[in-house]
Write a protein that holds these residues in place. Sequence first.
Motif, PDB file in Angstrom:
ATOM      1  N   CYS A  97      69.577  27.032  77.065  1.00  0.00           N
ATOM      2  CA  CYS A  97      70.737  28.114  76.836  1.00  0.00           C
ATOM      3  C   CYS A  97      70.110  29.294  76.367  1.00  0.00           C
ATOM      4  O   CYS A  97      69.570  29.409  75.585  1.00  0.00           O
ATOM      5  CB  CYS A  97      71.849  27.370  76.249  1.00  0.00           C
ATOM      6  N   GLU A 145      75.024  35.794  70.219  1.00  0.00           N
ATOM      7  CA  GLU A 145      75.819  35.015  69.250  1.00  0.00           C
ATOM      8  C   GLU A 145      76.733  36.015  69.035  1.00  0.00           C
ATOM      9  O   GLU A 145      78.172  35.790  68.985  1.00  0.00           O
ATOM     10  CB  GLU A 145      75.116  34.674  68.009  1.00  0.00           C
ATOM     11  N   CYS A 169      77.044  32.145  76.608  1.00  0.00           N
ATOM     12  CA  CYS A 169      75.983  31.391  76.889  1.00  0.00           C
ATOM     13  C   CYS A 169      75.918  31.165  78.471  1.00  0.00           C
ATOM     14  O   CYS A 169      76.936  30.792  79.291  1.00  0.00           O
ATOM     15  CB  CYS A 169      76.642  29.839  76.282  1.00  0.00           C
ATOM     16  N   GLN A 217      76.669  23.099  73.157  1.00  0.00           N
ATOM     17  CA  GLN A 217      76.931  24.547  72.889  1.00  0.00           C
ATOM     18  C   GLN A 217      78.039  24.684  71.965  1.00  0.00           C
ATOM     19  O   GLN A 217      78.212  25.584  71.205  1.00  0.00           O
ATOM     20  CB  GLN A 217      76.950  25.459  74.105  1.00  0.00           C
ATOM     21  N   ARG A 250      77.802  23.940  68.501  1.00  0.00           N
ATOM     22  CA  ARG A 250      76.973  25.057  67.944  1.00  0.00           C
ATOM     23  C   ARG A 250      77.752  26.183  67.445  1.00  0.00           C
ATOM     24  O   ARG A 250      77.505  26.639  66.301  1.00  0.00           O
ATOM     25  CB  ARG A 250      75.697  25.538  68.691  1.00  0.00           C
ATOM     26  N   TRP A 251      78.965  26.430  68.020  1.00  0.00           N
ATOM     27  CA  TRP A 251      79.724  27.729  68.026  1.00  0.00           C
ATOM     28  C   TRP A 251      80.690  27.202  67.154  1.00  0.00           C
ATOM     29  O   TRP A 251      81.268  27.970  66.519  1.00  0.00           O
ATOM     30  CB  TRP A 251      80.237  27.997  69.385  1.00  0.00           C
TER      31      TRP A 251
END
Length: 210
Positions: free
Chosen positions: A4, A8, A13, A34, A37-38
Amino acid sequence: MPDCEFTESRLRCVLPFEAAPAEVRLLRRAAVQQLSRWGMPVAVDEAELLVAELATNVVKHVGEGASATLILEVKAERLRLEVHDKSPVIPVVREAGCGDECGRGLHLLAAMAVDWGTVVTAAGKAVWCEIPLDSGSSCRRIERAVEALESYEGAVRGLSQHGRGREVSLVESAVELIADLLHWTSARGHDPDDILDRAQMHYEAESEAA
């Protein structure tokens, strides 16, 4: 499928993939990772199902092996999912009863997303949808509702509406289906009001827990 790439600050993404069943599974996993992660407050199950539907449409209607790209992007209070491919052919929501090849995935898209659409791009087209960041994980219930309404409407009068008219038609079918279910419960000695109260209680409890 390449790693990816994202910025940020924009919470965006980009995930290139190849249109193939195995790649769809990897794409779903990558999208979920993803979002994790966010730390997105979004229904992961719902997002995962929508990613699968968007990617599977490319496999079915553009062809296996076709190059495509999934874009995840946070826009205001929504998560936007976009799948780009190199075919300029815009998908159409068709009648139920003709199987997945006739756009059942788009029916799910319309039912589950707060907004969705298609756009012609310089390289082909993009199909996109948006879901709220605080969405509850009700995707399976919505999926079952779509299946039930399409089956019911097809048996009663067939399907012919598209776009906004299609949505109105499904709402009318929902009202008729609920009325038929109340007749069914009454004919078997149950209290229709009690059934409605119990259904409302289930809905409110699940909405509060979401």
